[in-house]
Design a protein around this motif. Structure first.
Motif, mmCIF file in Angstrom:
data_model
loop_
_atom_site.group_PDB
_atom_site.id
_atom_site.type_symbol
_atom_site.label_atom_id
_atom_site.label_comp_id
_atom_site.label_asym_id
_atom_site.label_seq_id
_atom_site.Cartn_x
_atom_site.Cartn_y
_atom_site.Cartn_z
ATOM 1 N N VAL A 129 48.159 46.368 41.825
ATOM 2 C CA VAL A 129 48.414 47.688 42.554
ATOM 3 C C VAL A 129 47.655 47.333 43.627
ATOM 4 C CG1 VAL A 129 47.251 48.547 40.422
ATOM 5 C CG2 VAL A 129 45.689 47.339 41.558
ATOM 6 N N PRO A 130 49.115 47.463 44.685
ATOM 7 C CA PRO A 130 48.873 47.140 46.030
ATOM 8 C C PRO A 130 48.939 48.051 47.143
ATOM 9 C CG PRO A 130 51.150 47.445 44.863
ATOM 10 C CD PRO A 130 50.576 47.365 44.227
ATOM 11 N N GLU A 131 48.666 49.055 46.405
ATOM 12 C CA GLU A 131 48.227 49.947 47.528
ATOM 13 C C GLU A 131 47.352 50.381 48.447
ATOM 14 O OE1 GLU A 131 49.275 52.127 42.976
ATOM 15 O OE2 GLU A 131 48.793 50.906 44.121
ATOM 16 N N VAL A 132 46.489 49.633 47.991
ATOM 17 C CA VAL A 132 45.895 49.796 49.552
ATOM 18 C C VAL A 132 46.686 48.265 50.711
ATOM 19 C CG1 VAL A 132 43.244 49.491 48.101
ATOM 20 C CG2 VAL A 132 44.357 47.278 48.673
ATOM 21 N N LYS A 133 47.429 48.418 50.174
ATOM 22 C CA LYS A 133 47.794 47.546 51.616
ATOM 23 C C LYS A 133 48.847 48.679 52.331
ATOM 24 C CE LYS A 133 48.659 42.538 49.289
ATOM 25 N NZ LYS A 133 47.796 41.770 50.429
ATOM 26 N N ARG A 134 49.344 49.382 51.172
ATOM 27 C CA ARG A 134 49.864 50.620 52.038
ATOM 28 C C ARG A 134 49.307 51.931 52.662
ATOM 29 N NH1 ARG A 134 53.902 50.822 46.911
ATOM 30 N NH2 ARG A 134 54.349 48.623 46.711
ATOM 31 N N GLY A 162 45.007 44.054 46.582
ATOM 32 C CA GLY A 162 46.060 44.318 46.367
ATOM 33 C C GLY A 162 46.478 43.530 45.942
ATOM 34 N N ASP A 163 46.255 41.639 45.833
ATOM 35 C CA ASP A 163 47.511 40.802 45.326
ATOM 36 C C ASP A 163 47.323 40.734 43.633
ATOM 37 O OD1 ASP A 163 46.846 39.547 47.405
ATOM 38 O OD2 ASP A 163 45.014 38.713 47.435
#
Length: 257
Positions: A129-134, A162-163
């Protein structure tokens, strides 16, 4: 721009519906056509008297890379009314749905899996769930539901870093039910779906409803609600057929009523 090929493919195999996200050139990213196609397919699954379980997968060796951001910028969002992302995250089908994962299942693609009841994955699959990276929030179910599926600290690690995690780790955590060799996830999921489809369909659907709803009920309310849901099942034709088939030592013939 309209795509020449269907965004979602649907087929039936021995009482099992197979739904395939068919955008391999875009890593099966979710757009409006995909969401509408999945929603229509699960409506068919629930309405059918010949389909008892479903399998959701992706074409071309990837489950789904999540929302199609290019489509999103043009206003093409993968939502269907009040049904949520992909047409199922807020309102999954009544009948069991199994995710079959090859490759990556991330962001909105991972959230589709949280709408599935069971998951079969190739052992080289990856989840995240990599949303926080964006600078985004996993708002299609992961932020709310992932801490209910795995230990909260582990869910927070996935959500806040997000990993991604491996399929083996996902299986250890209980996110994945069965692992297969690469390329075998779909057949593994279909085999599991057939095992489910061999059981009494009313009992399966109501059992899923109780299991999915119980966390929202108090203990006292739960016994009442469960009784209300169970009562029609015990009075059904299928319940009589199940007992009769057992006594006569033959396979049951379900009618779904």
């Amino acid at each position: 721009m309209n795509e020449e090929k269907p965004a979602v493919l649907v087929e039936a195999r021995d009482g099992v519906q197979i739904i395939t996200i068919n955008r391999p050139e875009a890593k099966n990213a979710l757009n409006g056509a995909v969401a509408r196609g999945i929603a229509a397919a699960v409506d068919e699954l629930d309405a059918s008297e010949e389909l008892w379980a479903g399998v959701l997968t992706g074409a071309g060796g990837t489950f789904s890379a999540g929302m199609d951001l290019k489509a999103f910028l043009t206003g093409d969002v993968p939502l269907v009314d009040d049904r949520g992302l992909g047409g199922i995250t807020q309102r999954p089908p009544r009948k069991p749905l199994i995710g079959a994962v090859e490759g990556w299942a991330v962001a909105g693609g991972f959230e589709l899996l949280l709408a599935c009841d069971l998951v079969v994955a190739a052992d080289d699959a990856r989840f995240g769930v990599p949303e926080v990276k964006r600078a985004l929030v996993a708002g299609a179910g992961a932020a709310m539901l992932l801490p209910q599926r795995i230990p909260q600290a582990v869910a927070l690690e996935m959500l806040l870093t997000g990993d991604p995690i491996t399929a083996a780790r996902a299986a250890e955590l209980g996110l994945v039910n069965r692992l297969t060799a690469p390329g075998g996830a779909l057949e593994g999921a279909v085999a599991l779906a057939r095992t489910i489809a061999a059981n009494g369909p009313l009992a399966v659907a109501i059992t899923k409803q109780i299991a999915r709803s119980a966390s929202d009920w108090t203990t006292e309310e739960g016994w009442i609600r469960q009784g209300e849901l169970m009562s029609p099942v015990f009075g059904s034709e299928d319940a009589q057929e199940g007992a009769r088939a057992f006594a006569e030592k033959r396979p049951p013939v379900w009618k779904g009523r």
